[in-house]
Design an enzyme around this catalytic site. Structure first.
Site, short mmCIF file in Angstrom:
data_model
loop_
_atom_site.label_atom_id
_atom_site.label_comp_id
_atom_site.label_asym_id
_atom_site.label_seq_id
_atom_site.Cartn_x
_atom_site.Cartn_y
_atom_site.Cartn_z
N GLU A 226 0.82 -1.22 0.00
CA GLU A 226 0.00 0.00 0.00
C GLU A 226 0.85 1.26 0.00
O GLU A 226 0.42 2.31 -0.46
CB GLU A 226 -0.92 0.02 1.24
CG GLU A 226 -2.35 -0.29 0.90
CD GLU A 226 -3.31 -0.16 2.09
OE1 GLU A 226 -4.36 -0.76 1.99
OE2 GLU A 226 -3.02 0.52 3.10
N HIS B 157 8.87 -26.83 -1.22
CA HIS B 157 8.31 -28.00 -1.91
C HIS B 157 7.13 -27.60 -2.79
O HIS B 157 6.38 -28.45 -3.26
CB HIS B 157 7.91 -29.05 -0.87
CG HIS B 157 9.09 -29.52 -0.06
ND1 HIS B 157 9.78 -30.67 -0.33
CD2 HIS B 157 9.73 -28.92 0.99
CE1 HIS B 157 10.79 -30.79 0.52
NE2 HIS B 157 10.77 -29.73 1.33
N LYS C 130 -14.24 0.11 -3.92
CA LYS C 130 -15.32 0.50 -3.00
C LYS C 130 -16.40 1.27 -3.75
O LYS C 130 -17.59 1.08 -3.53
CB LYS C 130 -14.76 1.39 -1.88
CG LYS C 130 -13.88 0.66 -0.89
CD LYS C 130 -13.55 1.58 0.26
CE LYS C 130 -12.47 1.03 1.16
NZ LYS C 130 -11.92 2.01 2.07
O1 PA5 Z 1 -3.88 1.04 5.81
C1 PA5 Z 1 -5.01 1.45 5.63
O2 PA5 Z 1 -5.31 2.64 5.71
C2 PA5 Z 1 -6.13 0.48 5.31
O3 PA5 Z 1 -5.69 -0.83 5.21
C3 PA5 Z 1 -7.20 0.52 6.40
O4 PA5 Z 1 -6.60 0.18 7.61
C4 PA5 Z 1 -8.35 -0.41 6.09
O5 PA5 Z 1 -8.90 -0.10 4.85
C5 PA5 Z 1 -9.41 -0.32 7.16
O6 PA5 Z 1 -9.86 1.01 7.28
P1 PA5 Z 1 -10.67 1.47 8.55
O7 PA5 Z 1 -9.79 1.36 9.72
O8 PA5 Z 1 -11.03 2.90 8.24
O9 PA5 Z 1 -11.88 0.58 8.64
#
Ligand code: PA5
Length: 426
Positions: free
Chosen positions: A278, A299, A413
Site C-alpha cells: 500500500e 516444496h 469500493k
Molecule cells: O492502511 C489502511 O489505511 C487500510 O488498510 C485501512 O486500515 C483499512 O482499509 C481499514 O480502514 P478502517 O480502519 O477505516 O476501517
C-alpha cells in the site's frame, strides 16, 4: 537488535551499488516532516505518545476482558487488524489454559467464514473489540452489526454495551458517534497515523494485551528501537534494507519475497505485505511484495524461485535463538537412515537448511537479504515493526511516491457501493 546481511545480494549490485545518499536525504525529509504525506507520520513518535497517554488504560481494559471472557472478537480489516494478528500469531501461536481466544472477524464477506466463527465461538463468554479508523468500512461494519446482535441477544443491551470496545477516530465517523451515544469504552486511532502504521496504537495493542502479550514491554522496546534507528549512517539497518531493495528494483528485481522458517511468522508477512504494497505500489511503480513459508514452500514455490524468471529477490527473516529445543533421537538399527543426525538440535538442522537454500538461490540468480532478530519475543516483535516501518518510509521516499496514502483502495469500493445500491453512490 536487527542485523541486515547484504552479502547474499552484493554480487548482484551494479555500478556504485545502493544509493545511501538518497536514503540519507529521505531520512532527513521524513524526520523534518517536509515530504509527501507529512500529515501521516505520527507513527514515528507513536510509542512515546501511547506510553504517555492510553497505554495504562489499554492494559486495564484488557485485564477486564480477560477476567470476564473466554473469547474476543476483533472486528477490523487491513491496517485495523493485520498488526494485531501478526503479533498474536508470532508471540502466542498456541493457546494455553486460561488464555482468551482471539478471533479476527470482519476482514472479508464470506458467510461460510462467519459460520466457522460461530462454531469456534460456541457458548463461550465473549467481548467485541471493533476497530475502524473511518468507521465506515463495509466489511467490519457489517460484521459488527451482526456480532453485536449476537452479543445483545446473549447478554441483553446493557451488559452487551459493557462488552464492546471501539477503536476509532477521536472526533468523527459513524463508529465514533455510536460509541459516544452508547457509552462504549473507546480508544483512539491518532489522526496522523494511517491504518498500516497503527500497530503500536490501541489498534494493535488492545488485542495483543488481551492475548496476554506484554504490551508495555513492546512499547518500551519500540521507543528504544526508534532511538537506535535514528542513526544517520549506512550502518543503520533500515538504511541498508531500504537502499538495497531500491537498488535491486532499479536493476530489474521487481518482486520481493519475504521468507521465514517460522510458521508463526505467516501473518507478520501479511502485515509486511500491506505495509509495503500500500505504501509503494502507486503511480505505476513499486516492488511487488510476496511471501513464502520455508521449508514448506520449498516444496511448492521452490521450483519457481530457483528456476523461474529472474525478477525476484528474497528477504529472509531469521530468529537467532530458538525458544524450544528438540534433539533428534538415536534409533537402533537406523531403519530410516537418519542416525547421521542423531544428537543434533532441530533448530540447528533448520539453520543448516536455511544456509543451503540461501546458497542455492544465490547460485540460481536470486539476491538474498537476510534480516536477523535475536528472539521471537516482545522485543523482537517491536524491533521488526520499527525496522520495517522506518525502512518503508525511507524506501517510499527514495522511490518518489507518497508512502502514506492509498488512493487505489477506493476504486473497488466505489463500484461495490454503486452495485449494492448505497444511497448517493455513483
Ligand atoms: O492502511 C489502511 O489505511 C487500510 O488498510 C485501512 O486500515 C483499512 O482499509 C481499514 O480502514 P478502517 O480502519 O477505516 O476501517
Amino acid at each position: 537488535m536487527i542485523k541486515v546481511d547484504l552479502s547474499g545480494a552484493s554480487s548482484f549490485f551494479k555500478g556504485n551499488g545502493p544509493d545511501y545518499a538518497a536514503v540519507a536525504e529521505a531520512h532527513r525529509t521524513l524526520a523534518e516532516g517536509t515530504g509527501k504525506g507529512n500529515d501521516f507520520i505520527g507513527w514515528l513518535t507513536l510509542p512515546q505518545t501511547i506510553a504517555a497517554g492510553e497505554l495504562k488504560q489499554i492494559v486495564a481494559c484488557a485485564k477486564k476482558i480477560r477476567a470476564r471472557s473466554q473469547a474476543l472478537l476483533v472486528v477490523g480489516i487491513g491496517g485495523s487488524y493485520l498488526g494485531a494478528r501478526a503479533a498474536v500469531d508470532l508471540l502466542r501461536p498456541t493457546m494455553k489454559e486460561g488464555d482468551v481466544d482471539i478471533i479476527f472477524v470482519g476482514n472479508g464477506l464470506s458467510p461460510d467464514a462467519m459460520m466457522d466463527t460461530l462454531h469456534r465461538l460456541g457458548d463461550k463468554d465473549f467481548d467485541i473489540c471493533v476497530i475502524s479508523k473511518s468507521g465506515t468500512t463495509l466489511e467490519p461494519a457489517l460484521a459488527f452489526r451482526m456480532y453485536k446482535g449476537l452479543l445483545v441477544s446473549k447478554y441483553g443491551a446493557a451488559e452487551a454495551g459493557k462488552r464492546i470496545t471501539a477503536v476509532t477516530d477521536a472526533h468523527r465517523g459513524v463508529l465514533h458517534d455510536m460509541a459516544v451515544k452508547e457509552g462504549w469504552e473507546m480508544f483512539v486511532v491518532p489522526d496522523d497515523v494511517g491504518g498500516r502504521f497503527s500497530v503500536l496504537s490501541a489498534v494493535g495493542l488492545l488485542p495483543m494485551a488481551v492475548a496476554g502479550i506484554d504490551v508495555e514491554k513492546v512499547i518500551a522496546c519500540a521507543i528504544d528501537e526508534f532511538k537506535a534507528m535514528d542513526l544517520r549512517s549506512p550502518e543503520n539497518p533500515a538504511w541498508q534494507y531500504a537502499a538495497a531493495r531500491q537498488h535491486l528494483y532499479r536493476n530489474g528485481k521487481s518482486i520481493e519475497i519475504l521468507a521465514s522458517y517460522e510458521p508463526s511468522f505467516r501473518f507478520f508477512a501479511e502485515w509486511w505485505k500491506q505495509l509495503y504494497g500500500e505504501s509503494e505500489g502507486k503511480d505505476g511503480i513499486g516492488i511487488y511484495p510476496a511471501s513464502v513459508e520455508f521449508t514448506a514452500d520449498l516444496h511448492s514455490m521452490g521450483q519457481y524461485i530457483q528456476d523461474g524468471p529472474r525478477f525476484l529477490y528474497e528477504t529472509v527473516v531469521m530468529f537467532e535463538e530458538d525458544i524450544n529445543h528438540f534433539e533428534v533421537p538415536h534409533e537402533v538399527g537406523d531403519p530410516d537412515g537418519l542416525n547421521y543426525l542423531a544428537g543434533r538440535q532441530l533448530g540447528d538442522i533448520m539453520r543448516t537448511a536455511a544456509a543451503a537454500v540461501k546458497q542455492a538461490h544465490i547460485d540460481g540468480g536470486v539476491p538474498n537479504i537476510t534480516i536477523s532478530v535475536p528472539k521471537r519475543d516482545e522485543a523482537g516483535f517491536a524491533a521488526l515493526v520499527v525496522f520495517f516501518e522506518l525502512a518503508c518510509g525511507l524506501s517510499g521516499y527514495v522511490s518518489g511516491v507518497n508512502p502514506f496514502d492509498q488512493p487505489g483502495v477506493e476504486a473497488y469500493k466505489k463500484n461495490m457501493f454503486r452495485m449494492l445500491g448505497k444511497p448517493g453512490a455513483k
